[in-house]
Design a protein around this motif. Structure first.
Motif, PDB file in Angstrom:
ATOM      1  N   TYR A 125       0.850  -1.190   0.000  1.00 20.15           N
ATOM      2  CA  TYR A 125       0.000   0.000   0.000  1.00 20.15           C
ATOM      3  C   TYR A 125       0.884   1.238   0.000  1.00 20.15           C
ATOM      4  O   TYR A 125       1.927   1.273   0.671  1.00 20.15           O
ATOM      5  CB  TYR A 125      -0.922   0.041   1.219  1.00 20.15           C
ATOM      6  CG  TYR A 125      -1.995  -1.020   1.232  1.00 20.15           C
ATOM      7  CD1 TYR A 125      -3.197  -0.830   0.550  1.00 20.15           C
ATOM      8  CD2 TYR A 125      -1.798  -2.216   1.928  1.00 20.15           C
ATOM      9  CE1 TYR A 125      -4.184  -1.804   0.559  1.00 20.15           C
ATOM     10  CE2 TYR A 125      -2.786  -3.194   1.944  1.00 20.15           C
ATOM     11  CZ  TYR A 125      -3.971  -2.982   1.257  1.00 20.15           C
ATOM     12  OH  TYR A 125      -4.940  -3.954   1.258  1.00 20.15           O
ATOM     13  N   ASP A 126       0.443   2.252  -0.730  1.00 21.31           N
ATOM     14  CA  ASP A 126       1.192   3.501  -0.792  1.00 21.31           C
ATOM     15  C   ASP A 126       0.759   4.397   0.368  1.00 21.31           C
ATOM     16  O   ASP A 126      -0.301   5.042   0.313  1.00 21.31           O
ATOM     17  CB  ASP A 126       0.929   4.200  -2.129  1.00 21.31           C
ATOM     18  CG  ASP A 126       1.843   5.405  -2.343  1.00 21.31           C
ATOM     19  OD1 ASP A 126       2.603   5.751  -1.409  1.00 21.31           O
ATOM     20  OD2 ASP A 126       1.795   5.992  -3.439  1.00 21.31           O
ATOM     21  N   GLN A 127       1.542   4.415   1.422  1.00 20.74           N
ATOM     22  CA  GLN A 127       1.274   5.275   2.572  1.00 20.74           C
ATOM     23  C   GLN A 127       2.576   5.525   3.331  1.00 20.74           C
ATOM     24  O   GLN A 127       3.527   4.759   3.220  1.00 20.74           O
ATOM     25  CB  GLN A 127       0.209   4.681   3.502  1.00 20.74           C
ATOM     26  CG  GLN A 127       0.527   3.307   4.065  1.00 20.74           C
ATOM     27  CD  GLN A 127      -0.606   2.761   4.922  1.00 20.74           C
ATOM     28  OE1 GLN A 127      -1.387   3.507   5.509  1.00 20.74           O
ATOM     29  NE2 GLN A 127      -0.709   1.431   4.979  1.00 20.74           N
ATOM     30  N   THR A 130       5.753   5.671   0.984  1.00 18.69           N
ATOM     31  CA  THR A 130       6.357   4.528   0.290  1.00 18.69           C
ATOM     32  C   THR A 130       5.329   3.416   0.104  1.00 18.69           C
ATOM     33  O   THR A 130       4.349   3.325   0.859  1.00 18.69           O
ATOM     34  CB  THR A 130       7.552   3.981   1.081  1.00 18.69           C
ATOM     35  OG1 THR A 130       8.147   2.891   0.374  1.00 18.69           O
ATOM     36  CG2 THR A 130       7.134   3.482   2.455  1.00 18.69           C
ATOM     37  N   VAL A 131       5.559   2.582  -0.899  1.00 13.85           N
ATOM     38  CA  VAL A 131       4.769   1.360  -1.033  1.00 13.85           C
ATOM     39  C   VAL A 131       5.464   0.235  -0.272  1.00 13.85           C
ATOM     40  O   VAL A 131       4.882  -0.382   0.619  1.00 13.85           O
ATOM     41  CB  VAL A 131       4.580   0.966  -2.511  1.00 13.85           C
ATOM     42  CG1 VAL A 131       3.878  -0.393  -2.623  1.00 13.85           C
ATOM     43  CG2 VAL A 131       3.777   2.037  -3.234  1.00 13.85           C
TER      44      VAL A 131
END
Length: 485
Positions: A125-127, A130-131
């Motif tokens: 997840y992109d959060q 960063t992924v």
């Protein structure tokens, strides 16, 4: 004050099993490797004694690898790095690897996982900028787990159950100010699983105080709340069951167990099973024993870690090793170690064992009861690697049977494992003296030539008909003795 030399000699003359040189710890007890300090004639040894085949003496014991250190590099490639090393570790005698908390932390690509934000984000997840996690992608983690399993190695996940980080700001009526306790798809929990609000942390409408947290008090999970229990270990999509059934983890290292009650660990393990060990950062063996009793889980043996640090570093007195330690009463529940990610980054010199004493400490934990943990940075240190491989081989073969301390003073420590069945066991001799030491002890082996399986001594003593044998330890080192063919 009693003269120690006269006292030891009186024991010898009185027929005690221990037979020493009666020279105490003065310079006349430090000898060249070719000297016989007892004056007792030795039975001539064969010119080429044949070592035992340690592989044929496999005792079923193995070791765990702590497969990380603080701020591992390279970032985003750690899972792949471990996948490459797992086959060699398996061959060396490792049966479990302990990896850092695998979920996304507030620090994103710089997080070591202990500022956990989204329990279900394994690098997909992109959060938090960063992924991938610091360690890599979810796919790379899944590949590591599969590679470990194909090499007969279990994977132990580090589980952070009390403190959370990286949520959104919200007004908290129980503290009467804003706190970072909002975890949802837009605020640090992109997976949408186990969304949290201030009601899930101490204090709240159920619990008015935090019983154990020493830090992160505003975002310390309240395990008394039913929905927190459901999301952590009870429901089918809980952290515990998802990690085991979907990700394939085999066990758990519970971080900072002083921050929550031991019944939490007990219920978690009852729900999903698997190997577990708790980080109860306390050198008092009674504290560790009480936690083990309440949680039903093994614990890292900080009591032994600190006794090794005190005896080898702080006080330079090996008689400290006669003290109470967890492994002496709870060998099956004692996970022993000489270093970990916390001790090695700690600037407090009393919280780590100096590099010059590391191998003596490893010789201790790899010959005594308990489940030893090898620290990644030590094993992958070329200065230590071959020596650690030998010690692991000895642990997995000769380190079996009841334990008996044969001798201990300020600069010497001698311990015997009595073996089992056809397995002869071993004798460990540690010295922090600056010269070679020799001491005559009572072994279980009659009229047989011994050798040092640690390869630190080239001396080949022979026991007499009563099992008495003179062994040696190199200067500021150790040796591990057993019989030859």
């Amino acid at each position: 004050m009693m003269n120690t030399n006269k006292f030891l000699c009186s024991l010898l003359l009185g027929g005690a099993l221990f037979m020493g040189s009666c020279s105490g710890d003065d310079s006349d007890d430090v000898v060249d490797a070719t000297d016989d300090i007892t004056g007792t004639p030795e039975i001539p040894a064969p010119s080429e004694p044949q070592a035992l085949d340690l592989a044929s003496l496999d005792n079923g014991n193995r070791v765990m690898m702590q497969a990380f250190y603080w701020d591992v590099e390279p970032r985003f490639a750690w899972w792949d790095n471990l996948s490459e090393k797992v086959p060699e570790w398996s061959e060396a005698g490792v049966d479990r690897i302990w990896i850092p908390s695998p979920a996304k932390g507030q620090s994103g690509g710089y997080s070591m996982g202990y500022d956990v934000s989204d329990y279900f984000d394994f690098g997909n997840y992109d959060q938090h900028g960063t992924v991938e996690t610091r360690f890599g992608s979810r796919t790379e983690l899944e590949n590591l787990i599969a590679t470990a399993h194909s090499n007969d190695i279990e994977v132990i996940a580090d589980i952070v159950l009390n403190h959370n980080s990286g949520g959104g700001l919200q007004y908290n009526p129980y503290r009467d100010y804003d706190t970072y306790t909002l975890f949802n798809e837009e605020n640090g929990n992109a997976s949408g699983m186990f969304n949290r609000t201030y009601e899930d942390f101490y204090p709240n409408s159920v619990s008015q105080y935090d019983p154990g947290s020493l830090f992160y008090e505003e975002t310390n999970l309240d395990h008394h709340r039913e929905r927190v229990q459901d999301w952590l270990w009870k429901d089918e999509n809980s952290v515990a069951k998802y990690y085991k059934n979907v990700m394939g983890f085999d066990g758990w290292r519970f971080d900072y167990v002083k921050g929550f009650e031991p019944w939490v660990v007990k219920e978690w393990n009852e729900a999903v099973g698997g190997f577990s060990v708790g980080e109860n950062f306390d050198g008092n063996p009674d504290v560790l024993r009480d936690w083990i009793e309440a949680s039903g889980s093994p614990a890292f043996d900080f009591s032994t870690f600190y006794k090794l640090e005190e005896s080898l570093d702080r006080f330079e007195n090996l008689s400290i090793l006669e003290s109470d330690m967890l492994w002496k009463t709870n060998p099956k529940d004692a996970v022993t170690f000489t270093a970990n990610h916390d001790t090695e980054k700690d600037s407090n010199e009393d919280n780590y064992i100096m590099s010059s004493n590391k191998m003596k400490a490893y010789a201790y934990i790899l010959t005594h009861p308990g489940y030893p943990t090898i620290f990644y940075s030590d094993y992958e240190n070329e200065e230590f690697k071959d020596e650690l491989k030998r010690l692991i081989s000895i642990h997995n073969s000769l380190a079996i049977g009841d334990t008996e301390i044969l001798y201990a003073d300020q600069d010497e420590y001698v311990m015997k494992r009595n073996g089992s069945g056809t397995n002869p066991g071993l004798i460990l001799y540690i010295s922090i003296n600056n010269g070679t030491k020799r001491r005559t002890v009572s072994s279980n082996w009659s009229n047989v030539t011994l050798q040092d399986y640690s390869s630190n001594s080239t001396y080949f003593p022979t026991s007499d008909e009563n099992g008495a044998v003179t062994i040696e330890a190199p200067a500021n080192g150790y040796s591990i003795w057993s019989i030859t063919e």
